[in-house]
Design a protein around this motif. Structure first.
Motif, PDB file in Angstrom:
ATOM      1  N   LEU A 245       0.835  -1.203   0.000  1.00  0.00           N
ATOM      2  CA  LEU A 245       0.000   0.000   0.000  1.00  0.00           C
ATOM      3  C   LEU A 245       0.865   1.246   0.000  1.00  0.00           C
ATOM      4  CD1 LEU A 245      -2.654  -1.002   2.717  1.00  0.00           C
ATOM      5  CD2 LEU A 245      -2.915  -1.108   0.228  1.00  0.00           C
ATOM      6  N   ASN A 246       0.336   2.314  -0.562  1.00  0.00           N
ATOM      7  CA  ASN A 246       1.016   3.617  -0.535  1.00  0.00           C
ATOM      8  C   ASN A 246      -0.031   4.724  -0.572  1.00  0.00           C
ATOM      9  OD1 ASN A 246       0.329   4.099  -3.353  1.00  0.00           O
ATOM     10  ND2 ASN A 246       1.996   2.678  -3.876  1.00  0.00           N
ATOM     11  N   ASP A 247       0.399   5.957  -0.661  1.00  0.00           N
ATOM     12  CA  ASP A 247      -0.509   7.105  -0.614  1.00  0.00           C
ATOM     13  C   ASP A 247      -1.589   7.057  -1.697  1.00  0.00           C
ATOM     14  OD1 ASP A 247       1.026   7.999   1.466  1.00  0.00           O
ATOM     15  OD2 ASP A 247       2.107   9.511   0.304  1.00  0.00           O
ATOM     16  N   SER A 248      -1.280   6.480  -2.837  1.00  0.00           N
ATOM     17  CA  SER A 248      -2.241   6.445  -3.940  1.00  0.00           C
ATOM     18  C   SER A 248      -3.436   5.552  -3.626  1.00  0.00           C
ATOM     19  CB  SER A 248      -1.565   5.962  -5.227  1.00  0.00           C
ATOM     20  OG  SER A 248      -1.177   4.604  -5.127  1.00  0.00           O
ATOM     21  N   HIS A 249      -3.292   4.667  -2.636  1.00  0.00           N
ATOM     22  CA  HIS A 249      -4.390   3.757  -2.280  1.00  0.00           C
ATOM     23  C   HIS A 249      -5.262   4.299  -1.156  1.00  0.00           C
ATOM     24  CE1 HIS A 249      -1.183   0.883  -3.867  1.00  0.00           C
ATOM     25  NE2 HIS A 249      -2.172   0.793  -4.740  1.00  0.00           N
ATOM     26  N   LEU A 250      -4.910   5.476  -0.622  1.00  0.00           N
ATOM     27  CA  LEU A 250      -5.679   6.060   0.474  1.00  0.00           C
ATOM     28  C   LEU A 250      -6.979   6.653  -0.059  1.00  0.00           C
ATOM     29  CD1 LEU A 250      -5.809   6.884   3.496  1.00  0.00           C
ATOM     30  CD2 LEU A 250      -4.672   9.022   2.841  1.00  0.00           C
ATOM     31  N   LEU A 251      -8.121   6.167   0.477  1.00  0.00           N
ATOM     32  CA  LEU A 251      -9.435   6.666   0.055  1.00  0.00           C
ATOM     33  C   LEU A 251      -9.915   7.808   0.934  1.00  0.00           C
ATOM     34  CD1 LEU A 251     -11.392   3.332  -0.622  1.00  0.00           C
ATOM     35  CD2 LEU A 251     -10.253   4.816  -2.287  1.00  0.00           C
ATOM     36  N   ASP A 252      -9.709   7.667   2.250  1.00  0.00           N
ATOM     37  CA  ASP A 252     -10.289   8.638   3.173  1.00  0.00           C
ATOM     38  C   ASP A 252      -9.611   8.532   4.532  1.00  0.00           C
ATOM     39  OD1 ASP A 252     -12.020  10.596   4.112  1.00  0.00           O
ATOM     40  OD2 ASP A 252     -13.512   9.133   4.761  1.00  0.00           O
ATOM     41  N   SER A 253      -9.673   9.603   5.297  1.00  0.00           N
ATOM     42  CA  SER A 253      -9.222   9.602   6.692  1.00  0.00           C
ATOM     43  C   SER A 253     -10.174  10.488   7.469  1.00  0.00           C
ATOM     44  CB  SER A 253      -7.787  10.124   6.799  1.00  0.00           C
ATOM     45  OG  SER A 253      -7.690  11.439   6.299  1.00  0.00           O
ATOM     46  N   VAL A 265      -9.388   6.963  11.655  1.00  0.00           N
ATOM     47  CA  VAL A 265      -9.392   5.790  10.795  1.00  0.00           C
ATOM     48  C   VAL A 265      -8.903   6.197   9.413  1.00  0.00           C
ATOM     49  CG1 VAL A 265     -11.838   6.128  10.159  1.00  0.00           C
ATOM     50  CG2 VAL A 265     -10.754   3.886   9.867  1.00  0.00           C
ATOM     51  N   TYR A 266      -8.004   5.382   8.858  1.00  0.00           N
ATOM     52  CA  TYR A 266      -7.490   5.570   7.502  1.00  0.00           C
ATOM     53  C   TYR A 266      -7.989   4.411   6.653  1.00  0.00           C
ATOM     54  CZ  TYR A 266      -4.347   9.098   9.398  1.00  0.00           C
ATOM     55  OH  TYR A 266      -3.841  10.218  10.011  1.00  0.00           O
ATOM     56  N   LYS A 267      -8.617   4.735   5.515  1.00  0.00           N
ATOM     57  CA  LYS A 267      -9.199   3.709   4.659  1.00  0.00           C
ATOM     58  C   LYS A 267      -8.426   3.624   3.338  1.00  0.00           C
ATOM     59  CE  LYS A 267     -13.814   4.414   6.624  1.00  0.00           C
ATOM     60  NZ  LYS A 267     -15.257   4.700   6.356  1.00  0.00           N
ATOM     61  N   PHE A 268      -7.956   2.405   3.030  1.00  0.00           N
ATOM     62  CA  PHE A 268      -7.223   2.140   1.796  1.00  0.00           C
ATOM     63  C   PHE A 268      -7.993   1.122   0.953  1.00  0.00           C
ATOM     64  CE2 PHE A 268      -4.132   3.527   4.866  1.00  0.00           C
ATOM     65  CZ  PHE A 268      -3.149   4.197   4.157  1.00  0.00           C
ATOM     66  N   ASN A 272      -9.417  -4.413  -5.232  1.00  0.00           N
ATOM     67  CA  ASN A 272     -10.771  -4.709  -4.762  1.00  0.00           C
ATOM     68  C   ASN A 272     -10.825  -5.186  -3.308  1.00  0.00           C
ATOM     69  OD1 ASN A 272     -12.072  -4.097  -7.272  1.00  0.00           O
ATOM     70  ND2 ASN A 272     -11.383  -6.081  -8.062  1.00  0.00           N
ATOM     71  N   LYS A 273      -9.791  -4.860  -2.538  1.00  0.00           N
ATOM     72  CA  LYS A 273      -9.781  -5.213  -1.119  1.00  0.00           C
ATOM     73  C   LYS A 273      -9.640  -3.932  -0.302  1.00  0.00           C
ATOM     74  CE  LYS A 273      -7.926  -9.064   0.174  1.00  0.00           C
ATOM     75  NZ  LYS A 273      -6.989 -10.151   0.571  1.00  0.00           N
ATOM     76  N   ASN A 274     -10.446  -3.830   0.768  1.00  0.00           N
ATOM     77  CA  ASN A 274     -10.453  -2.646   1.624  1.00  0.00           C
ATOM     78  C   ASN A 274      -9.678  -2.890   2.918  1.00  0.00           C
ATOM     79  OD1 ASN A 274     -12.521  -0.730   0.235  1.00  0.00           O
ATOM     80  ND2 ASN A 274     -13.501  -2.745   0.229  1.00  0.00           N
ATOM     81  N   TYR A 275      -8.954  -1.856   3.346  1.00  0.00           N
ATOM     82  CA  TYR A 275      -8.166  -1.923   4.580  1.00  0.00           C
ATOM     83  C   TYR A 275      -8.517  -0.707   5.437  1.00  0.00           C
ATOM     84  CZ  TYR A 275      -5.311  -4.961   1.580  1.00  0.00           C
ATOM     85  OH  TYR A 275      -4.877  -5.939   0.722  1.00  0.00           O
ATOM     86  N   TYR A 289      -5.279   0.352  16.859  1.00  0.00           N
ATOM     87  CA  TYR A 289      -6.200  -0.276  17.791  1.00  0.00           C
ATOM     88  C   TYR A 289      -6.961  -1.420  17.123  1.00  0.00           C
ATOM     89  CZ  TYR A 289     -10.011  -0.421  21.292  1.00  0.00           C
ATOM     90  OH  TYR A 289     -10.911  -0.802  22.247  1.00  0.00           O
ATOM     91  N   GLU A 290      -7.371  -1.175  15.891  1.00  0.00           N
ATOM     92  CA  GLU A 290      -8.034  -2.199  15.094  1.00  0.00           C
ATOM     93  C   GLU A 290      -7.579  -2.108  13.644  1.00  0.00           C
ATOM     94  OE1 GLU A 290     -12.304  -2.689  17.475  1.00  0.00           O
ATOM     95  OE2 GLU A 290     -12.273  -1.891  15.430  1.00  0.00           O
ATOM     96  N   LEU A 291      -7.419  -3.254  13.019  1.00  0.00           N
ATOM     97  CA  LEU A 291      -7.115  -3.314  11.588  1.00  0.00           C
ATOM     98  C   LEU A 291      -8.119  -4.262  10.960  1.00  0.00           C
ATOM     99  CD1 LEU A 291      -3.552  -3.733  10.030  1.00  0.00           C
ATOM    100  CD2 LEU A 291      -5.650  -4.396   8.896  1.00  0.00           C
ATOM    101  N   ILE A 292      -8.948  -3.744  10.060  1.00  0.00           N
ATOM    102  CA  ILE A 292     -10.021  -4.534   9.461  1.00  0.00           C
ATOM    103  C   ILE A 292      -9.793  -4.617   7.956  1.00  0.00           C
ATOM    104  CG2 ILE A 292     -12.505  -4.750   9.120  1.00  0.00           C
ATOM    105  CD1 ILE A 292     -12.868  -3.137  11.701  1.00  0.00           C
ATOM    106  N   VAL A 293      -9.859  -5.827   7.419  1.00  0.00           N
ATOM    107  CA  VAL A 293      -9.693  -6.065   5.975  1.00  0.00           C
ATOM    108  C   VAL A 293     -10.924  -6.803   5.473  1.00  0.00           C
ATOM    109  CG1 VAL A 293      -8.238  -7.091   4.196  1.00  0.00           C
ATOM    110  CG2 VAL A 293      -7.194  -6.255   6.309  1.00  0.00           C
TER     111      VAL A 293
END
Length: 294
Positions: A245-253, A265-268, A272-275, A289-293
């Motif tokens: 992952l890198n900055d180009s995959h960041l959708l929202d914070s 929360v930082y969303k990547f 087709n997979k969300n982090y 604290y939490e990492l959800i994929v």
């Protein structure tokens, strides 16, 4: 998502707090000549439950109770001793960790500093100590021959001991971070870089002491040391994905308030997979604290 009750109790005890402004994607780490604080040693982290240690190492060789209510869980390994201390308030929570002796595996270092290193090299890395004196035994209070004690507990949270100028002991203990030198926002790139390099020490340092990872709806709690956690097959594979992952995959914070816990929360998204990386400001700074994929 419900968490174990002791997590919220310890969070309240540590006065977890978070700024309310929207986070920036990247930040510059503050410049400081102060010895950094450390909360990871031998793969374990301050704040973990004593049962995590027992799950990996079994029952301690010895348990010692101090007059002030502190308790030490002592493990005598083949060529070194490993001690976990709990304070008088929570005797099931790791307050301090100490490792001493020789023959310690290289990965059980303090951010690259290992037992056996020369005192000159250690002081070059950490700077001048707050206190320099002859070492004494914590239990008997007797002076230890030919052993020098260096304390960094005023400017940081650790102490070192040297026998004939060679590092023979490292101890880290709980200390609330100085809010004036903490970043206002998490720097997610630190975690991505650590995942990329499989830097287990840094990964543990950047993770909450009792985190929750959820991969495709399956929960992966930390039940032993952080090194064991990050080396298990599913999590190791996840590190490969995160490292890509890198900055180009960041959708929202955005700011997130989850029960009594707040953070960012930082969303990547990649292939087709969300982090989702949920950061909170704990006693050591910003941690996952939490990492959800999904």
């Amino acid at each position: 998502m419900l968490r174990k009750s002791f997590v919220l109790l310890f969070l309240a005890f540590l006065l977890l707090e978070c700024a309310a402004a929207k986070p920036k994607p990247q930040i510059d780490k503050p410049k400081s000549n102060i010895a950094p604080s450390h909360f990871v040693l031998h793969g374990f982290k301050i704040g973990q439950n004593i049962k995590n240690i027992k799950n990996e190492l079994g029952e301690p060789t010895k348990i010692h109770k101090f007059p002030n209510g502190y308790i030490a869980y002592i493990y005598q390994m083949n060529q070194y001793n490993l001690v976990f201390e709990a304070n008088h308030i929570r005797q099931d929570i790791v307050w301090a960790i100490q490792i001493s002796g020789s023959g310690v595996p290289a990965e059980y270092h303090l951010n690259g500093i290992q037992l056996g290193q020369d005192i000159t090299e250690c002081m070059r890395y950490f700077g001048a100590p707050d206190i320099r004196r002859n070492a004494t035994d914590e239990i008997t209070k007797a002076e230890i021959p030919d052993t020098l004690y260096l304390s960094y507990n005023q400017k940081s949270n650790f102490s070192l001991e040297f026998v004939k100028n060679k590092l023979s002991s490292i101890k880290i203990e709980y200390k609330q971070s100085d809010s004036e030198i903490l970043e206002d926002y998490p720097d997610y790139n630190l975690f991505l870089e650590s995942a990329r390099g499989k830097d287990y020490f840094s990964l543990a340092d950047l993770t909450f002491y009792d985190p929750l990872f959820v991969l495709s709806k399956k929960e992966y709690p930390v039940e032993k040391s952080f090194y064991s956690f990050y080396k298990q097959k599913e999590i190791d594979f996840l590190l490969d994905e995160i490292g890509a992952l890198n900055d180009s995959h960041l959708l929202d914070s955005q700011l997130r308030v989850q029960g009594s816990v707040s953070g960012y929360v930082y969303k990547f998204k990649k292939d087709n997979k969300n982090y989702e990386f949920f950061y909170v400001r704990s006693f050591e700074g910003w941690v996952i604290y939490e990492l959800i994929v999904y």
